[in-house]
Design a protein around this motif. Sequence first.
Motif, mmCIF file in Angstrom:
data_model
loop_
_atom_site.group_PDB
_atom_site.id
_atom_site.type_symbol
_atom_site.label_atom_id
_atom_site.label_comp_id
_atom_site.label_asym_id
_atom_site.label_seq_id
_atom_site.Cartn_x
_atom_site.Cartn_y
_atom_site.Cartn_z
ATOM 1 N N HIS A 92 -8.980 2.956 -2.462
ATOM 2 C CA HIS A 92 -7.890 2.067 -3.050
ATOM 3 C C HIS A 92 -7.251 1.645 -1.801
ATOM 4 C CE1 HIS A 92 -7.231 5.269 -6.647
ATOM 5 N NE2 HIS A 92 -8.574 4.554 -6.450
ATOM 6 N N ASP A 93 -7.680 0.449 -1.373
ATOM 7 C CA ASP A 93 -7.279 -0.231 -0.123
ATOM 8 C C ASP A 93 -6.587 -1.583 -0.691
ATOM 9 O OD1 ASP A 93 -9.465 -1.545 -0.978
ATOM 10 O OD2 ASP A 93 -10.636 -1.328 0.730
ATOM 11 N N LEU A 121 0.902 -1.363 -0.040
ATOM 12 C CA LEU A 121 0.250 -0.098 -0.016
ATOM 13 C C LEU A 121 0.893 1.168 -0.170
ATOM 14 C CD1 LEU A 121 -2.972 -1.114 2.421
ATOM 15 C CD2 LEU A 121 -2.980 -0.593 -0.021
ATOM 16 N N GLU A 122 2.000 1.182 0.680
ATOM 17 C CA GLU A 122 3.081 2.230 0.698
ATOM 18 C C GLU A 122 3.376 2.653 -0.891
ATOM 19 O OE1 GLU A 122 7.360 3.721 2.447
ATOM 20 O OE2 GLU A 122 6.282 1.904 3.081
ATOM 21 N N ARG A 170 0.634 4.234 -2.607
ATOM 22 C CA ARG A 170 0.640 5.672 -2.368
ATOM 23 C C ARG A 170 1.495 6.428 -3.099
ATOM 24 N NH1 ARG A 170 -3.819 4.142 -1.446
ATOM 25 N NH2 ARG A 170 -4.364 3.120 0.630
ATOM 26 N N TRP A 204 -2.935 12.147 -7.593
ATOM 27 C CA TRP A 204 -4.107 11.761 -6.914
ATOM 28 C C TRP A 204 -4.164 12.474 -5.671
ATOM 29 C CZ3 TRP A 204 -8.245 9.532 -8.724
ATOM 30 C CH2 TRP A 204 -9.263 9.123 -7.645
ATOM 31 N N SER A 205 -5.542 12.775 -5.361
ATOM 32 C CA SER A 205 -5.802 13.684 -4.184
ATOM 33 C C SER A 205 -7.314 13.030 -3.908
ATOM 34 C CB SER A 205 -5.912 14.967 -4.262
ATOM 35 O OG SER A 205 -6.981 15.608 -5.270
ATOM 36 N N GLU A 230 0.314 6.855 -6.550
ATOM 37 C CA GLU A 230 -0.862 7.849 -6.422
ATOM 38 C C GLU A 230 -0.190 9.452 -6.309
ATOM 39 O OE1 GLU A 230 -4.622 5.849 -4.011
ATOM 40 O OE2 GLU A 230 -2.940 6.565 -2.947
ATOM 41 N N ASN A 231 0.852 9.545 -5.690
ATOM 42 C CA ASN A 231 1.440 10.791 -5.634
ATOM 43 C C ASN A 231 2.063 11.079 -7.066
ATOM 44 O OD1 ASN A 231 0.946 11.009 -2.947
ATOM 45 N ND2 ASN A 231 2.788 10.455 -2.304
#
Length: 196
Positions: A105-106, A22-23, A26, A34-35, A29-30
Motif C-alpha cells: 500500500h504505497d 499516504l497519511e 493510513r 488493517w494490520s 487503513e486504521n
Amino acid sequence: MSAAIAGYTYGLPSVPRSPLSLEELRLLENSVLWSAEDARYLAMAGEVLEDQIEAVLDLWYGFVGSQPQLVRAFLDASGQPLTDYLQRVRGRFGQWIRDTCRRPHDQAWLDYQYEIGLRHHRTKKNLTDAAPAAEGIVPLRYLIALIAPIVLTIRDFLAKKGHAPQEVDRMHQAWLKAVVLQVALWSLPYAQEGDY
C-alpha cells in the motif's frame, strides 16, 4: 504477465496522482482495522488463489451477467454485450486479484486505486478500452453493493488448498478489509469536493 494486459497501467506515469496522501490512506487503513498480519494473510490468499483466478472470474462474471443492473455497464446502445470490452476488463480484473493480495500500500498502489475509481466514474468510464458502452458510469451504489458477492464468494476458493480453518478465516478477513478499503478509495471521484 501484467505487461500483456490491455489497459493495465499500474505504476506508469499516465496514472494520475491520488488526491489523498499516504497519511490519509493510513487513517483509512486504521478505519478498516488493517494490520501487518492482514497483509501477511492476504499474501497467503494470493498464493491460494493464483491457480484459481479464472474460476473466480467465471463465477463473478456469471453473477454480473445474470444481473441486468450490473451488466448494463458492458452493453452497447442496442443492449448487446460488448464481448471485447468484457474480455479486456476480465484481464484487468484477474490482475486486480493479484494486486489486491500482493501489492504494498504505497504511493503507486494508492494512485492506481484512484485510477480504478475514475474508470468506473463518468470521468474515464469507457475511455481505457475505447468501449462504445451505452452506460457512461458504474453507479456508486453498485460498487458498494458488489462488496458482498466479491467477499462472500471468495471464501470457498480460499478453503480449497487444505489450510486450517483459522487460516482460512484470517485470509478471508484480510480479503474483506482489502476490498472495503479499495471500494472506499474508488468512491473518491463520486464525492462532491469537500465531502469525501
